[in-house]
Design a protein around this motif. Structure first.
Motif, mmCIF file in Angstrom:
data_model
loop_
_atom_site.group_PDB
_atom_site.id
_atom_site.type_symbol
_atom_site.label_atom_id
_atom_site.label_comp_id
_atom_site.label_asym_id
_atom_site.label_seq_id
_atom_site.Cartn_x
_atom_site.Cartn_y
_atom_site.Cartn_z
ATOM 1 N N LEU A 155 0.836 -1.194 0.000
ATOM 2 C CA LEU A 155 0.000 0.000 0.000
ATOM 3 C C LEU A 155 0.874 1.249 0.000
ATOM 4 N N ALA A 156 0.556 2.185 -0.847
ATOM 5 C CA ALA A 156 1.233 3.480 -0.856
ATOM 6 C C ALA A 156 0.300 4.539 -0.283
ATOM 7 N N ALA A 157 0.879 5.592 0.243
ATOM 8 C CA ALA A 157 0.056 6.654 0.826
ATOM 9 C C ALA A 157 -0.941 7.198 -0.192
ATOM 10 N N ASP A 158 -0.526 7.295 -1.439
ATOM 11 C CA ASP A 158 -1.405 7.837 -2.473
ATOM 12 C C ASP A 158 -2.573 6.911 -2.794
ATOM 13 N N ASP A 159 -2.494 5.644 -2.360
ATOM 14 C CA ASP A 159 -3.601 4.714 -2.584
ATOM 15 C C ASP A 159 -4.801 5.030 -1.703
ATOM 16 N N LEU A 160 -4.568 5.753 -0.597
ATOM 17 C CA LEU A 160 -5.610 5.951 0.401
ATOM 18 C C LEU A 160 -5.923 7.435 0.579
ATOM 19 N N GLY A 161 -6.806 7.919 -0.262
ATOM 20 C CA GLY A 161 -7.338 9.271 -0.147
ATOM 21 C C GLY A 161 -8.842 9.207 0.001
ATOM 22 N N SER A 162 -9.500 10.348 0.004
ATOM 23 C CA SER A 162 -10.947 10.367 0.208
ATOM 24 C C SER A 162 -11.690 9.598 -0.877
ATOM 25 N N THR A 163 -11.129 9.518 -2.074
ATOM 26 C CA THR A 163 -11.801 8.782 -3.149
ATOM 27 C C THR A 163 -11.671 7.279 -2.991
ATOM 28 N N SER A 164 -10.831 6.822 -2.070
ATOM 29 C CA SER A 164 -10.667 5.380 -1.862
ATOM 30 C C SER A 164 -11.543 4.852 -0.736
ATOM 31 N N LEU A 165 -12.344 5.726 -0.102
ATOM 32 C CA LEU A 165 -13.289 5.260 0.909
ATOM 33 C C LEU A 165 -14.365 4.415 0.243
ATOM 34 N N SER A 166 -14.885 3.440 0.974
ATOM 35 C CA SER A 166 -15.955 2.609 0.439
ATOM 36 C C SER A 166 -17.160 3.465 0.059
ATOM 37 N N TYR A 167 -17.926 2.968 -0.910
ATOM 38 C CA TYR A 167 -19.046 3.739 -1.435
ATOM 39 C C TYR A 167 -20.226 3.671 -0.462
ATOM 40 N N ASP A 168 -20.199 4.522 0.533
ATOM 41 C CA ASP A 168 -21.284 4.557 1.510
ATOM 42 C C ASP A 168 -21.241 5.916 2.195
ATOM 43 N N ASP A 169 -22.394 6.556 2.294
ATOM 44 C CA ASP A 169 -22.431 7.902 2.872
ATOM 45 C C ASP A 169 -21.978 7.933 4.319
#
Length: 522
Positions: A155-169
């Motif tokens: 895992l790289a830091a760039d892999d985990l941003g707000s767009t990588s959160l699961s699709y759920d409000d």
């Protein structure tokens, strides 16, 4: 690690959102204007008063010796790199036993509660192997694989941003609330064998942390002893079970989940942290006398982030002879990340309490996971029943220092532990010596007290003993194999990927990690 934690049917999962206890579209954050926040404090105080009455009236479920198990998982491709596709994988799996987690590279499996007796350990092992094998086959249909590991090394830091959160409000809402509470980016700064620093505009880096969570349903009268025992042995659990030595490609602590999780959820600006304000992820600061004390601390120290929007009046429900759900209290508790957390839940109209142990990383194998569970359940039972409990002889500050040392050094950690006999003094001893000479016999006696079959007891505690004898756990195997790959001429990224692929192959054999070779062939 279940960023919004749940309550479930008996002794299983712990996130109040992911099992449907709270509908995502009913959660509220925008009501927390000045008057709304005061109203929420009143709701929480009513829930706490309701809990106090339930405890005083002894309304809780009778002892059932129930335990539960959940494991957070990673998704990776055949190349060893992360795959952001939990929605597709979960659709293929099609089972309520598997749920979303915070990141799109995560999912979670829940094992139904079991009674701690007989051949329960082998039964758990078989159920877990069957479920994971099925899920892995389904994941492979979309070019992904299931990986049990504390932090995926690639895992790289760039892999985990707000767009990588699961699709759920619900995840978006919590992310917004925590970011607003902090008022600036979350700072990740972990100095281990290498130093890694990173500023994140979301809580997404927490998704790197995947854990095993062990639940134990207990009566109110036994809760404090079970929780104190779990706190006392948390460091030992980490030392022998560490499996997260890399943070975004950098070699950090032997068990890097605790510092990463703390920083990725730390809503305190630096100036507030410098004043000694408690973080929402914490070890604690004292031994307790009741479960009520932990819930009361939650209200005293931590402002609410979310509301369920429910109108339950717990005291009225009690006056009318009912049992309150205490949903606001449960939701608030679920956004405070203790390594041993209290859980209140209601099943079939009867309330119960659980100790939820969140210390262990996922993996490496099913056998290793069950061995860790056997050691924990046996040791907690034995320590909770000692006539002179260890927490009356071990200062809480020493237990917290032990936890830090175990996270940093893993199986090579040196811990403080009370000397045997009537002495109140502490001795410094290696974790492996402490386990082999003192704690493994206690764990064995605890499993006997639960009624676990000797064959199960000996098989799984034998895995712990061999780990200690060889000084090998998941973290030591990962780092040894990685450095061997570097010595063979691979660069950092290639070495991490090669090690991860080898880890995945060996994980599927279910041979315990202390037997794994450190070469990349095979």
């Amino acid at each position: 690690m279940g960023i919004i934690e749940r309550g479930v049917q008996t002794a299983g999962t712990d996130d109040p959102l992911e099992e449907g206890r709270f509908d995502g579209d009913k959660l509220m954050a925008g009501e927390f204007d000045p008057s709304g926040r005061r109203r929420q404090r009143v709701r929480l105080r009513q829930c706490l008063d309701g809990l106090g009455r339930l405890l005083a009236d002894k309304r809780f479920d009778r002892p059932k010796n129930l335990m539960g198990l959940e494991i957070e998982l990673n998704l990776a491709g055949a190349d060893g790199l992360p795959r952001m596709m939990n929605a597709e994988v979960l659709e293929r799996i099609g089972s309520h036993d598997f749920q979303t987690e915070l990141g799109q590279c995560n999912l979670e499996v829940n094992i139904v509660p079991h009674r701690l007796r007989g051949r329960v350990l082998d039964q758990l092992s078989e159920e877990l192997r069957t479920g994971l094998s099925y899920a892995d086959r389904k994941a492979r249909e979309v070019s992904s694989e299931i990986v049990m590991i504390g932090i995926l090394p690639t895992l790289a830091a760039d892999d985990l941003g707000s767009t990588s959160l699961s699709y759920d409000d619900r995840y978006k809402l919590l992310n917004e609330q925590m970011l607003a509470a902090r008022g600036e980016d979350f700072l990740i700064d972990i100095e281990g064998r290498e130093r890694f620093t990173y500023a994140s505009a979301s809580i997404a880096p927490e998704a790197a942390c995947t854990s095993v969570q062990l639940h134990l349903q207990v009566t109110p009268g036994r809760f404090a002893d079970a929780w104190n025992a779990a706190q006392a042995v948390a460091a030992v659990q980490i030392a022998i079970g560490a499996n997260s030595p890399f943070v975004f490609g950098h070699e950090a602590w032997r068990e890097s989940r605790p510092p990463l999780f703390l920083q990725a959820t730390d809503v305190r600006p630096p100036e507030i942290a410098a004043q000694g304000t408690r973080p929402r992820t914490w070890f604690g600061e004292r031994w307790i006398g009741s479960a009520y004390e932990l819930f009361e601390e939650n209200l005293r120290y931590f402002p609410p982030l979310l509301s369920t929007g429910e109108d339950e009046d717990p005291l009225r429900v009690l006056d009318e002879g009912g049992v309150p759900e205490l949903q606001e209290l449960a939701l608030h508790n679920g956004t405070i990340y203790r390594w041993n957390r209290p859980v209140y839940d209601v099943v079939d109209g009867v309330p119960h309490l659980r100790v939820e142990n969140r210390v262990l990383p996922a993996g490496p194998t099913v056998t290793d996971v069950i061995a860790n569970a056997a050691f924990y359940y046996g040791l907690v039972r034995a320590l909770a029943e000692e006539p002179r409990p260890v927490w009356t002889r071990l200062p809480f500050a020493a237990a917290a220092a032990n936890f830090d040392a175990a996270c940093r050094h893993g199986i090579d950690a040196v811990l403080q532990w009370p000397k045997s006999g009537r002495s109140a003094s502490l001795a410094r001893t290696s974790a492996v010596r402490l386990v082999r000479e003192e704690l493994l016999p206690l764990a064995a006696s605890g499993l006997d007290s639960w009624g676990v079959e000797p064959a199960d007891r000996d098989r799984y505690l034998g895995v712990i003993e061999e780990r200690c004898k060889l000084r090998v756990n998941g973290a030591s195997w990962q780092t040894a194999t990685y450095h061997r790959a570097l010595a063979g001429g691979l660069d950092r990224d290639a070495a991490l990927a090669a090690m991860t692929r080898r880890y995945c192959a060996l994980m599927r054999t279910d041979a315990p990690v202390h037997t794994w070779p450190t070469d990349l062939s095979g």
